[in-house]
Design a protein around this motif. Structure first.
Motif, PDB file in Angstrom:
ATOM      1  N   PRO A 178      47.577  28.016 -23.411  1.00  0.00           N
ATOM      2  CA  PRO A 178      48.728  27.634 -23.980  1.00  0.00           C
ATOM      3  C   PRO A 178      49.882  28.604 -24.279  1.00  0.00           C
ATOM      4  O   PRO A 178      51.111  28.292 -24.404  1.00  0.00           O
ATOM      5  N   ILE A 179      49.453  29.772 -24.038  1.00  0.00           N
ATOM      6  CA  ILE A 179      50.507  30.799 -23.907  1.00  0.00           C
ATOM      7  C   ILE A 179      51.435  30.670 -22.661  1.00  0.00           C
ATOM      8  O   ILE A 179      52.726  30.718 -22.828  1.00  0.00           O
ATOM      9  N   VAL A 180      51.059  30.480 -21.588  1.00  0.00           N
ATOM     10  CA  VAL A 180      51.811  30.244 -20.387  1.00  0.00           C
ATOM     11  C   VAL A 180      52.802  29.208 -20.285  1.00  0.00           C
ATOM     12  O   VAL A 180      53.877  28.986 -20.049  1.00  0.00           O
ATOM     13  N   ILE A 181      52.006  28.007 -21.091  1.00  0.00           N
ATOM     14  CA  ILE A 181      52.685  26.639 -21.218  1.00  0.00           C
ATOM     15  C   ILE A 181      53.763  26.701 -22.258  1.00  0.00           C
ATOM     16  O   ILE A 181      54.855  26.269 -22.276  1.00  0.00           O
ATOM     17  N   SER A 182      53.567  27.634 -23.366  1.00  0.00           N
ATOM     18  CA  SER A 182      54.286  27.852 -24.497  1.00  0.00           C
ATOM     19  C   SER A 182      55.656  28.307 -23.834  1.00  0.00           C
ATOM     20  O   SER A 182      56.820  28.166 -24.354  1.00  0.00           O
ATOM     21  N   ALA A 183      55.404  29.512 -23.097  1.00  0.00           N
ATOM     22  CA  ALA A 183      56.680  30.229 -22.612  1.00  0.00           C
ATOM     23  C   ALA A 183      57.607  29.225 -21.648  1.00  0.00           C
ATOM     24  O   ALA A 183      58.681  29.485 -21.945  1.00  0.00           O
ATOM     25  N   GLN A 184      56.943  28.098 -20.968  1.00  0.00           N
ATOM     26  CA  GLN A 184      57.735  27.236 -20.229  1.00  0.00           C
ATOM     27  C   GLN A 184      58.501  26.375 -21.064  1.00  0.00           C
ATOM     28  O   GLN A 184      59.763  25.986 -21.010  1.00  0.00           O
ATOM     29  N   VAL A 185      57.630  26.171 -22.215  1.00  0.00           N
ATOM     30  CA  VAL A 185      58.345  25.209 -23.081  1.00  0.00           C
ATOM     31  C   VAL A 185      59.785  25.773 -23.913  1.00  0.00           C
ATOM     32  O   VAL A 185      60.893  25.458 -23.976  1.00  0.00           O
ATOM     33  N   VAL A 186      59.448  26.987 -24.234  1.00  0.00           N
ATOM     34  CA  VAL A 186      60.599  27.622 -24.941  1.00  0.00           C
ATOM     35  C   VAL A 186      61.904  27.990 -24.240  1.00  0.00           C
ATOM     36  O   VAL A 186      63.066  27.626 -24.432  1.00  0.00           O
ATOM     37  N   SER A 187      61.601  28.197 -22.648  1.00  0.00           N
ATOM     38  CA  SER A 187      62.705  28.463 -21.733  1.00  0.00           C
ATOM     39  C   SER A 187      63.185  27.196 -21.521  1.00  0.00           C
ATOM     40  O   SER A 187      64.382  26.968 -21.571  1.00  0.00           O
ATOM     41  N   ASN A 188      62.417  26.046 -21.456  1.00  0.00           N
ATOM     42  CA  ASN A 188      63.247  24.821 -21.034  1.00  0.00           C
ATOM     43  C   ASN A 188      63.762  24.075 -22.233  1.00  0.00           C
ATOM     44  O   ASN A 188      64.748  23.214 -21.988  1.00  0.00           O
ATOM     45  N   LEU A 189      63.444  24.339 -23.413  1.00  0.00           N
ATOM     46  CA  LEU A 189      64.320  23.568 -24.661  1.00  0.00           C
ATOM     47  C   LEU A 189      65.522  24.166 -24.584  1.00  0.00           C
ATOM     48  O   LEU A 189      66.256  23.439 -25.137  1.00  0.00           O
ATOM     49  N   GLN A 190      65.939  25.466 -24.151  1.00  0.00           N
ATOM     50  CA  GLN A 190      67.405  25.646 -23.908  1.00  0.00           C
ATOM     51  C   GLN A 190      68.321  24.879 -23.148  1.00  0.00           C
ATOM     52  O   GLN A 190      69.421  24.958 -23.214  1.00  0.00           O
ATOM     53  N   SER A 191      67.642  24.192 -22.167  1.00  0.00           N
ATOM     54  CA  SER A 191      68.257  23.370 -21.378  1.00  0.00           C
ATOM     55  C   SER A 191      68.834  22.028 -22.095  1.00  0.00           C
ATOM     56  O   SER A 191      69.797  21.428 -21.617  1.00  0.00           O
ATOM     57  N   ILE A 192      68.289  21.844 -23.272  1.00  0.00           N
ATOM     58  CA  ILE A 192      68.665  20.536 -24.101  1.00  0.00           C
ATOM     59  C   ILE A 192      70.178  21.021 -24.304  1.00  0.00           C
ATOM     60  O   ILE A 192      71.206  20.194 -24.183  1.00  0.00           O
ATOM     61  N   ILE A 193      70.584  22.126 -24.842  1.00  0.00           N
ATOM     62  CA  ILE A 193      72.229  22.425 -25.413  1.00  0.00           C
ATOM     63  C   ILE A 193      72.883  22.462 -23.966  1.00  0.00           C
ATOM     64  O   ILE A 193      74.060  22.022 -23.945  1.00  0.00           O
ATOM     65  N   SER A 194      72.423  23.483 -22.885  1.00  0.00           N
ATOM     66  CA  SER A 194      73.263  23.687 -21.837  1.00  0.00           C
ATOM     67  C   SER A 194      73.335  22.351 -20.898  1.00  0.00           C
ATOM     68  O   SER A 194      74.333  22.325 -20.230  1.00  0.00           O
TER      69      SER A 194
END
Length: 398
Positions: free
Chosen positions: A212-228
């Motif tokens: 879940p740590i590797v998955i969470s890292a991807q989630v955190v990174s991809n959530l930023q694309s919501i704004i951009s």
């Protein structure tokens, strides 16, 4: 208002300015967290009681309301100050530093309370000249959603109120200005808690686990694309992951990871769209890795919207009382922070102003919520003047 009345008012304000500083320092030294403002509210109650001419009540456990009814008919104006402190260990070294470990007035609420007490003391002596009613709202728990303002509204503190004014000290702006904004002046603020549920295992055999740590890292990174990539470029919004909790040892892949954060926005449609986009991203990433998720999304404080006519009147008052050079126009979206003053201004026309309180020469340079935050105490008199003069400008129905 006659010239004689103006001179009298200004003399009364001058007579309380040192006391307001003393009150602010006492409150700074004795901070209390949200929903725990028992000694603070008792201090406020006793001061108001000593002024005379005020009808006092305790609409909630740690809030106070004072009513001052003038001898002439007119409107009802509410003036609001918040009283709670933050869970921060103070790092200042002045003599009135916080005496409560891990708790600090790091957002100026001590100054807000002191300014409104000063205004109440002056106005209580001007009952005969006052039109309508002034209602002093000393609010608890601004810092913790759902916020004390909502509780006070439910308790009926705005019943009969025509308009409401709030002031906020602002350390990023040098003392000597009052920030005035029209329309939205603070952001909607929502919070989320997201659990990424994988499969625990030994760190030497990640192939047997679902990390879940590797998955969470991807989630955190991809959530930023919501704004951009999903929100129009002319809109202002922020998605911030502010906490990550997971794991118990260096050689263990944990079973789950928890992410917490906030979302800020102005446009109601954008506000509604962001949680949908978040869940779409989280769902896609977790499914791709064979994990699951749980998300709790809570809509918090709504944007404070300054009503145009009232705000224009307050802008005029700044020029009349302090000088036109004090007026600092604020563009919409200047403040991405949130404020539960919106619970009041959603019910009656409201105006929320920023009282500049920074001073580089005095070392007052730290932002709000910083362990070394402070305010230039010279700014307190500016706030008191606006609060005292506001009823004389706003309450007369003629």
């Amino acid at each position: 208002m006659t010239m004689i009345e103006t001179i009298t008012i200004d003399k009364l304000i001058d007579s309380v300015k040192d006391t307001v500083v003393e009150w602010r320092r006492y409150l700074h030294q004795n901070p209390e967290r949200s929903f725990q403002e028992e000694k603070t509210s008792q201090f406020v109650y006793e001061k108001l009681e000593s002024f005379g001419n005020l009808e006092l009540s305790r609409p909630t456990k740690t809030s106070v309301v004072g009513r001052l009814v003038g001898n002439r008919p007119g409107r009802v104006l509410a003036l609001r100050a918040d009283m709670d402190a933050l869970p921060i260990q103070e790092e200042n070294d002045f003599e009135f530093v916080s005496q409560n470990p891990g708790i600090m007035h790091a957002c100026g609420h001590d100054g807000h309370t002191a300014m409104l007490l000063g205004a109440a003391k002056v106005l209580s002596q001007l009952k005969d000249q006052l039109c309508g009613e002034v209602r002093f709202l000393f609010q608890h728990a601004e810092e913790v959603p759902p916020g004390g303002a909502m509780e006070m509204v439910k308790a009926g503190v705005l019943d009969g109120v025509d308009q409401v004014i709030g002031l906020h000290l602002a350390s990023p702006i040098p003392t000597g200005r009052i920030g005035v904004g029209y329309g939205p002046v603070s952001a909607n603020c929502d919070v989320f808690t997201l659990s990424i549920n994988g499969k625990g295992g030994h760190s030497s055999q990640p192939d047997t686990a679902i990390d879940p740590i590797v998955i969470s890292a991807q989630v955190v990174s991809n959530l930023q694309s919501i704004i951009s990539r999903n929100i129009a470029t002319n809109e202002k919004a922020v998605v911030s992951v502010t906490q990550i909790h997971g794991g118990s040892a260096q050689n263990i892949i944990p079973q789950s990871v928890q992410l917490n954060g906030t979302v800020r926005s102005f446009n109601p449609k954008v506000r509604e769209e962001i949680p949908k986009l978040m869940e779409r991203i989280v769902k896609g990433i977790t499914e791709a890795h064979g994990a699951t998720y749980d998300i709790h999304y809570e809509f918090g404080y709504s944007s404070v919207v300054n009503e145009e006519i009232l705000t224009r009147q307050m802008e005029e008052l700044i020029g009349e009382v302090l000088g036109k050079e004090f007026i600092l126009p604020l563009e919409q979206g200047t403040m991405m922070g949130s404020e539960d003053f919106s619970a009041f201004s959603d019910v009656v026309p409201g105006c929320f102003l920023m009282v500049a309180a920074g001073n580089e020469e005095k070392g007052i340079i730290y932002p709000h919520h910083h362990p070394k935050f402070s305010v230039d105490e010279a700014s307190l008199e500016h706030g008191v003047k606006l609060l005292v003069h506001a009823p004389f400008k706003l309450n007369n129905k003629e």
